[in-house]
Scaffold this motif. Structure first.
Motif, short mmCIF file in Angstrom:
data_model
loop_
_atom_site.label_atom_id
_atom_site.label_comp_id
_atom_site.label_asym_id
_atom_site.label_seq_id
_atom_site.Cartn_x
_atom_site.Cartn_y
_atom_site.Cartn_z
N CYS A 194 0.97 -1.53 0.07
CA CYS A 194 -0.08 -0.35 0.16
C CYS A 194 0.65 1.16 0.15
CB CYS A 194 -1.01 0.17 1.19
SG CYS A 194 -1.51 1.59 1.32
N GLU A 195 1.82 1.85 0.78
CA GLU A 195 2.57 2.33 1.01
C GLU A 195 3.80 2.45 -0.24
OE1 GLU A 195 3.54 2.81 5.72
OE2 GLU A 195 4.78 1.00 4.50
N LEU A 196 4.08 1.56 -0.86
CA LEU A 196 4.77 1.39 -2.44
C LEU A 196 4.03 2.03 -3.27
CD1 LEU A 196 7.33 -0.43 -4.04
CD2 LEU A 196 5.51 -2.03 -4.03
N VAL A 197 2.51 2.02 -3.34
CA VAL A 197 2.03 3.24 -4.18
C VAL A 197 1.95 4.23 -3.73
CG1 VAL A 197 1.31 0.78 -5.49
CG2 VAL A 197 0.00 1.47 -4.25
N GLY A 198 2.26 4.78 -3.04
CA GLY A 198 1.57 5.77 -2.61
C GLY A 198 0.72 6.29 -0.89
N GLY A 199 -0.10 4.48 -1.00
CA GLY A 199 -0.89 5.03 -0.24
C GLY A 199 -1.25 5.14 1.33
N ASP A 200 -2.16 5.33 1.98
CA ASP A 200 -1.46 5.53 3.53
C ASP A 200 -1.57 3.95 4.12
OD1 ASP A 200 -2.74 5.76 6.36
OD2 ASP A 200 -1.73 7.29 6.05
N ALA A 201 -1.12 3.96 5.29
CA ALA A 201 -1.07 2.37 5.43
C ALA A 201 -2.12 2.44 6.16
CB ALA A 201 0.79 2.01 7.24
N ASP A 202 -2.88 2.64 6.88
CA ASP A 202 -4.24 3.38 7.44
C ASP A 202 -5.37 2.50 6.70
OD1 ASP A 202 -2.83 3.52 10.04
OD2 ASP A 202 -3.86 5.93 10.08
N ALA A 203 -5.32 2.11 5.64
CA ALA A 203 -6.14 2.15 4.40
C ALA A 203 -5.73 0.36 4.67
CB ALA A 203 -5.61 2.83 3.28
N ALA A 204 -4.44 0.21 4.28
CA ALA A 204 -4.65 -1.74 4.50
C ALA A 204 -4.64 -2.23 5.83
CB ALA A 204 -2.60 -1.26 3.96
N THR A 205 -4.90 -1.58 6.28
CA THR A 205 -5.32 -2.62 8.19
C THR A 205 -6.25 -2.96 8.16
OG1 THR A 205 -4.26 -0.64 9.39
CG2 THR A 205 -5.63 -2.39 10.45
N PRO A 206 -7.78 -2.86 7.33
CA PRO A 206 -8.52 -3.65 7.48
C PRO A 206 -8.37 -5.31 6.33
CG PRO A 206 -9.73 -1.56 7.08
CD PRO A 206 -7.97 -1.39 6.94
N VAL A 207 -7.51 -5.00 5.74
CA VAL A 207 -6.66 -6.11 4.64
C VAL A 207 -5.73 -6.92 5.92
CG1 VAL A 207 -7.92 -5.68 2.68
CG2 VAL A 207 -5.39 -4.87 2.79
N ALA A 208 -5.43 -5.85 6.02
CA ALA A 208 -3.72 -6.77 6.67
C ALA A 208 -4.75 -7.95 8.04
CB ALA A 208 -2.86 -5.70 7.06
N CYS A 209 -5.25 -7.17 8.24
CA CYS A 209 -5.88 -8.37 9.40
C CYS A 209 -6.45 -9.11 8.66
CB CYS A 209 -6.99 -7.29 10.55
SG CYS A 209 -5.75 -5.82 11.88
N ALA A 210 -6.67 -8.87 7.46
CA ALA A 210 -7.43 -10.53 6.64
C ALA A 210 -7.25 -11.20 7.52
CB ALA A 210 -8.39 -9.89 6.21
N ALA A 211 -5.57 -10.98 6.31
CA ALA A 211 -4.80 -11.90 5.13
C ALA A 211 -3.81 -12.37 6.47
CB ALA A 211 -3.26 -10.89 4.71
N GLU A 212 -3.96 -12.13 8.13
CA GLU A 212 -3.68 -12.74 8.75
C GLU A 212 -4.36 -13.33 9.65
OE1 GLU A 212 -0.55 -14.09 11.95
OE2 GLU A 212 -0.45 -13.00 9.85
N MET A 213 -5.78 -13.56 10.05
CA MET A 213 -7.44 -13.76 10.31
C MET A 213 -6.87 -16.18 9.34
SD MET A 213 -9.74 -11.29 10.80
CE MET A 213 -9.73 -9.98 12.21
N ILE A 214 -6.70 -15.11 7.76
CA ILE A 214 -7.36 -16.33 7.62
C ILE A 214 -5.64 -17.53 7.02
CG2 ILE A 214 -6.28 -17.45 4.85
CD1 ILE A 214 -7.87 -14.03 3.90
N HIS A 215 -4.18 -16.86 7.10
CA HIS A 215 -3.24 -17.38 7.51
C HIS A 215 -3.55 -18.13 9.03
CE1 HIS A 215 0.77 -18.98 7.68
NE2 HIS A 215 0.80 -18.32 8.86
N THR A 216 -4.19 -17.71 9.77
CA THR A 216 -4.25 -18.25 11.06
C THR A 216 -5.17 -19.34 10.91
OG1 THR A 216 -3.90 -15.96 12.65
CG2 THR A 216 -4.57 -18.19 13.52
N SER A 217 -6.17 -19.01 10.59
CA SER A 217 -7.34 -20.34 9.94
C SER A 217 -6.38 -21.15 9.71
CB SER A 217 -8.01 -19.61 9.43
OG SER A 217 -9.09 -20.58 8.80
N SER A 218 -5.79 -20.93 8.72
CA SER A 218 -5.15 -22.67 8.22
C SER A 218 -4.16 -22.69 8.81
CB SER A 218 -4.07 -21.92 6.17
OG SER A 218 -3.54 -20.92 7.05
N LEU A 219 -3.68 -22.54 9.79
CA LEU A 219 -2.31 -22.46 10.69
C LEU A 219 -3.32 -24.16 11.46
CD1 LEU A 219 0.29 -20.53 11.34
CD2 LEU A 219 0.41 -21.59 9.94
N ILE A 220 -4.50 -23.43 12.05
CA ILE A 220 -5.03 -23.93 13.40
C ILE A 220 -5.28 -25.10 12.19
CG2 ILE A 220 -7.68 -24.01 14.42
CD1 ILE A 220 -7.49 -20.93 14.78
N HIS A 221 -6.18 -24.87 11.65
CA HIS A 221 -6.35 -26.77 10.54
C HIS A 221 -5.28 -27.30 10.41
CE1 HIS A 221 -10.10 -24.45 9.51
NE2 HIS A 221 -10.80 -25.11 10.58
#
Length: 350
Positions: free
Chosen positions: A119-146
């Motif tokens: 997000c920052e690479l293309v000139g965006g603000d880090a806060d804009a990416a927080t929802p998808v960042a959290c979502a990515a970690e939730m998906i990853h954690t879900s896969s680890l649990i299973h």
């Protein structure tokens, strides 16, 4: 029955999917298709083997990027957001505790940091990416649990402590993984970014890779193309979706998003190659999970198919060079976090 199913999957996988890295690599195939024997690969861009970690922290050296500080600050922000995203009391007590137990257990936070840095690479603000960042970690954690459950890899250790199903029981762990996956899309439900994460989490991504990994255990022959199919889906697709989602919410152009996508594909496969090496060379204490599980389960790995740890490290070095090459042309300062993140993944020890 198991072996018949495995061989059926391998034939299907080879026929239905092409290797997405073929177009990225200009060197010949690692294995001779006629004999299956290793042959020398010409790697023009890399002449080193990944062994010793480079200095990733700038300290007081002027003009040197302090990656450790960047990683720590972005990971702390994601951890705080995850803590708020999975509050106590939003689910039956034991289920909520199980979800928090795994998603707040630490880890490298590579996927959310990829989203923020892209997000920052293309000139965006880090806060804009927080929802998808959290979502990515939730998906990853879900896969680890299973992944750790007895029906899958049957591992009792994750991130240095008891796996979720050991701590909370199998029914709760199964539901916690499902709940985290659903919660991920609650947080990423902002247009096209969520669509990419959905594809990476399901039958076109993590689930397909995990199935292929399981079905190939003990198979008489697993080709390099099949191994890459497994890890493109099991590991690389979610990293790719994390980075692409960050670039999209940051306002990146189509061309910028595509370069981020190619970078993340290389990094995702790099992560798995290094993981395979560490499974052979590391200890359970160093890794925070059970070492040697791949050998015990008779899984196909890069050291096994490429002819040893040194050959796998050389392949990792090539992938690192390709990932960094995709960042050329971006603003150098904004590209530094992703450049150092690739090196961090390449030289990690756990």
């Amino acid at each position: 029955m198991a072996k018949a199913a495995a061989s059926g999957f391998l034939r299907h996988g080879a026929a239905q999917s092409s290797n997405p890295y073929t177009a990225l690599r200009k060197s010949p195939s690692i294995l001779s298709p006629a004999t299956g024997r290793s042959r020398t690969r010409s790697v023009s861009v890399v002449r080193c083997v990944l062994q010793a970690a480079p200095e990733l922290k700038g300290g007081d050296v002027a003009g040197v990027f302090d990656f450790e500080r960047y990683l720590s600050s972005r990971a702390d922000a994601v951890n705080d957001a995850l803590d708020r995203a999975v509050p106590v009391g939003t689910a039956p007590d034991r289920l909520g505790e199980s979800m928090r137990y795994s998603v707040l257990a630490g880890g490298k936070r590579v996927r959310p940091v990829l989203a923020v840095a892209a997000c920052e690479l293309v000139g965006g603000d880090a806060d804009a990416a927080t929802p998808v960042a959290c979502a990515a970690e939730m998906i990853h954690t879900s896969s680890l649990i299973h992944d750790d459950m007895p029906c899958m890899d049957d591992d009792d250790l994750r991130r240095g402590r008891a796996s979720n199903h050991v701590a909370f029981g199998e029914p709760t762990a199964l539901l916690a993984g499902d709940a985290l996956l659903a919660l991920a899309f609650h947080h990423a439900a902002a247009g096209s970014a969520a669509r990419g994460l959905g594809s990476a989490a399901g039958a076109g991504g993590v689930a397909a890779g995990q199935a292929g990994d399981k079905y190939s255990e003990g198979a008489a022959h697993v080709s390099l193309a099949t191994l890459e199919y497994i890890h493109v889906h099991k590991t690389a697709r979610l990293m790719e979706a994390s980075a692409v989602s960050g670039a999209i919410v940051g306002g990146g152009t189509d061309a910028e998003v595509e370069r981020v996508r190619r970078y993340a594909r290389c990094v995702g496969l790099l992560f798995q190659v290094v993981d395979d090496v560490l499974d052979v060379t590391g200890t359970s204490e160093q890794l925070g999970k059970t070492a040697g599980k791949d050998v015990e389960a008779d899984k196909a790995t890069y050291p096994k198919l490429l002819g040893g740890v040194d050959q796998a490290r050389a392949y990792a070095a090539e992938l690192l060079a390709m990932a960094e090459a995709e960042l050329d042309g971006f603003d150098a300062e904004r590209a530094e976090p992703l450049r150092y993140l690739a090196r961090f993944i390449a030289y990690r020890q756990h």
